[in-house]
Design an enzyme around this catalytic site. Structure first.
Site, short mmCIF file in Angstrom:
data_model
loop_
_atom_site.label_atom_id
_atom_site.label_comp_id
_atom_site.label_asym_id
_atom_site.label_seq_id
_atom_site.Cartn_x
_atom_site.Cartn_y
_atom_site.Cartn_z
CD GLU A 1 -2.59 2.38 -3.39
OE1 GLU A 1 -3.40 3.18 -3.62
OE2 GLU A 1 -1.83 2.32 -2.43
CG ASP B 1 -1.70 1.24 1.24
OD1 ASP B 1 -2.55 1.40 0.46
OD2 ASP B 1 -1.78 2.06 2.29
#
Length: 736
Positions: free
Chosen positions: A470, A417
């Site tokens: 990401e 993330d």
């Protein structure tokens, strides 16, 4: 405050006269011991040779009496006050002994924690000090074990700035006075083996900072934790027996970028609210398998106190969230998914952590996991702390954590993330709020080194695992190998494709011709990285609307656009990811409080045929996708794609060929206008004499109008002539 070793027999033998008086402790040493500031309590407590024999000294606050038991005979120790008891026996060597402690509720016999040598080896300490312990969870935390013939739990914690550390738990009434830990030198590690404490015991570390402050902290390495809002760590040992050996042996047979890879993103607590890990294991694998997805991606399953964070503010990096069950229960779910042939990806959040005062923040009274510079420590967007990627022990904590999930929980992929927030020193910061790197640039060189180390270590230790970034910027080399200067990820989320394509779809069809390039631009950079096309939870919350609700027009047009867009997405180069609820065109935004609107497709709730049709389309998209190598085998190679029609802006048409490694093609045609186009001519390669429609998002069974090409489409003069359904995608394959 009983510390009882239940494996020991009840005390026997006569009560003999007391011991001789022990030498008094140095006042300074005594004060540091009692205040929790002593670095070596084993030097004062336990048994030690002195003039006249062996001195025994125990620290048992609130005890009414303490005796030492040797060869079945117990000798009462004298109280020194403040919970200290001591005495000297005329012995030539330290014997095997236990302590008999009398509290208000009775007597309890236990082995003495201060008679044991360290239960952590020199190699472990060396690797921790070097920041190279790739199985750090086996060295730090709470480890049930048998040590020197006695069962108990070894407690270890890294707290290099602390004056002292003590173990506190339900077994000490949350008072750490009786269990001070010893410092193991320059490693910054504190250790104590506590006999009689086993699985299920709740505990924390009571830390005295260099400034004199005292506070309780959850274990950073805890493998299990209490259900929030309770915050204690729980002693845990896994007893799970895996049944996925075949899956693990073959999951890496085909490189992920050359294999079908279709991902269903799930928020476990809300997918079917109220279900535990084991209950989910009875439903989730069959559902995902029935839809044909190859993988699930789980939004963070690590321990987090606030459910509304969806797991992205982690306090227990080594513990599965306890709301849904135990760590072994989570393993059961992973195992069940593997048994169904489904890979498991989990969201991993190494970019930041919350400021809860019982967790990682200022762990030993000083910045430890976060940078000392407050400008660098604070994450400006999320009110959290960032990790200090320049500190080797912190890097080790995170790298080992990535390995932990892959090795201990058989996770098949880590979606990392917020990578962009790690890579840039000026991320969400204004001028004056950040300091350039040594080269004068804005790249965070320490974060780069960490990501490279993490990726290289995971790929070396866990064959078949894929790491996914990401990353929302144009950073060069995210999926380039580390030995070529890249970050080393296997795949990267294509945020540009997501943003541009959704922007195009949100326009009324009459205006789409002015935004045609938003659907074609992705092919300019499609082979710069190994991409995943994500329609994730981030795109269907916070007022962004559900996927179908982003589409313009009436309900029929919205559903048709939704179906056509999925067909375009599944055919476009790159793997694909779809968030739960979008597979059946849920119209409302996702809410973690109640999850998907299952009543739209569940027969028991009078399922809506419109929504069932969209789900049937997703099932068929995956079925054709998985059986057609042209759609996935050359996702990362330019030779796997060719435009047939990329400039038909007036018609809102996009047509392209996909090729398998052996040259087998698939022709995808997407038409984003609400009209039927008859006799539409497209170029087609001469070597294919005819084409057949294998998927049409306008099919009646999907909720469409049924405009189709039922007959084979022959190639004449390098062209095929077909009918384009309104707001639909059509896939064609060669007629064999």
């Amino acid at each position: 405050m009983a510390l009882r070793d239940t494996s020991l027999p009840e005390p026997s033998g006569p009560l003999t006269p007391g011991c001789a008086t022990a030498p008094a402790l140095d006042p300074g040493e005594r004060e540091r011991l009692l205040s929790g500031r002593h670095h070596d309590p084993h030097a004062l407590l336990g048994a030690h040779p002195v003039a006249g024999g062996i001195v025994f000294r125990a620290l048992r606050p609130y005890a009414r009496a303490v005796s030492v038991v040797v060869d079945g005979e117990r000798r009462p120790l004298a109280s020194e006050g403040d919970g200290l008891f001591s005495g000297v026996l005329p012995l030539g060597a330290i014997p095997e002994y236990t302590l008999l402690v009398r509290y208000a509720d009775g007597e309890h016999e236990t082995a003495d924690p201060y008679r044991f040598l360290p239960a952590l080896g020199e190699l472990d300490l060396h690797l921790i000090h070097e920041g190279r312990h790739e199985q750090l969870w086996k060295a730090l935390g709470a480890e049930p074990m048998t040590h020197e013939g006695v069962t108990g739990t070894r407690f270890t914690v890294w707290a290099p700035n602390a004056q002292g550390v003590r173990v506190a738990g339900e077994f000490t009434c949350w008072d750490g006075t009786a269990l001070p830990m010893r410092s193991l030198g320059s490693s910054g590690v504190w250790e104590l083996f506590v006999p009689g404490i086993g699985e299920g015991a709740r505990y924390k570390f009571e830390i005295t900072s260099r400034y004199g402050g005292r506070f309780l902290k959850a274990d950073p390495m805890a493998r299990y934790a209490e259900v929030p809002p309770d915050t204690a760590s729980i002693v845990h040992a896994s007893h799970y027996e895996w049944t996925d050996a075949e899956w693990m042996a073959h999951r890496g047979d085909v490189p992920v970028h050359e294999a079908p890879f279709s991902v269903y993103e799930v928020h476990l607590p809300s997918w079917r609210p109220g279900l535990t890990y084991r209950q989910l294991a009875e439903e989730l694998p069959s559902y995902v398998n029935g839809l044909g997805f190859t993988h699930v991606e789980l939004m963070p399953v690590t321990q987090h106190p606030f459910a509304g964070s969806w797991g992205y503010q982690v306090t227990g990096f080594y513990a599965p969230m306890s709301r849904l069950g135990t760590p072994d229960d989570f393993k059961y779910l992973v195992d069940a998914l593997h048994q169904a042939g489904i890979g498991v990806i989990m969201d991993w959040v190494p970019a930041h952590f919350p400021k809860d005062d019982w967790a990682l923040a200022r762990f030993d009274g000083d910045p430890l996991y976060e940078p000392g510079d407050s400008r660098r420590a604070e994450h400006p967007d999320w009110g959290t702390y960032e990790f200090d990627f320049g500190r080797i022990e912190v890097r080790n904590f995170l790298v080992a954590n990535a390995v932990y999930w892959c090795e201990e929980f058989h996770i098949d992929g880590l979606r990392v993330d917020a990578v962009a927030s790690m890579l840039y020193l000026d991320y969400s910061r204004d001028s004056g709020q950040w300091t350039p790197n040594v080269h004068g640039g804005r790249e965070d060189l320490d974060a780069m080194a960490f990501l490279q180390e993490m990726n290289a270590t995971v790929y070396r230790r866990a064959p078949g695992v894929v790491t996914i970034a990401e990353e929302s910027t144009a950073w060069d080399g995210v999926t380039r190998p580390t030995d070529s200067g890249g970050l080393g990820f296997g795949l990267k989320w294509n945020m540009g494709w997501m943003h541009d394509s959704l922007g195009y779809m949100e326009h009324e069809p009459v205006h789409r011709k002015y935004h045609h390039n938003e659907m074609t631009f992705s092919m300019v950079y499609a082979y710069s990285e190994n991409y995943i096309l994500p329609i994730s939870h981030d795109e269907v919350v916070h007022g962004k609307q559900a996927l179908v609700s982003k589409m313009p027009g009436d309900w029929w047009q919205q559903r048709a656009d939704h179906r056509a867009y999925l067909g375009f997405m599944w055919a476009h180069p790159g793997k694909q990811l779809l968030f739960m609820g979008q597979e059946f065109a849920q119209g409302s935004e996702w809410s973690q409080a109640h999850g998907p609107d299952w009543w739209l497709v569940d027969p028991g709730y009078g399922a809506e045929p419109d929504h069932r049709g969209v789900r049937d389309l997703v099932r068929d998209l995956n079925a054709v996708y998985r059986s057609t190598p042209a759609l996935w085998q050359q996702d990362t190679r330019p030779c796997g794609f060719q435009w047939v029609m990329g400039d038909a802006a007036e018609d809102n048409v996009f047509a392209f060929l996909r090729f398998a490694a052996d040259g087998s093609p698939l022709l995808a045609v997407s038409h984003f206008s609400p009209v039927v186009r008859h006799d539409y001519r497209l170029w087609a390669p001469d070597e294919v004499p005819a084409w057949r429609e294998v998927l049409n998002t306008d099919a009646v069974r999907y909720g469409g109008g049924g405009v189709a090409n039922p007959d084979d489409l022959k190639v004449e003069e390098g062209r095929i002539t077909l009918t384009l359904p309104p707001l639909a995608t059509v896939w064609l394959t060669p007629l064999l």
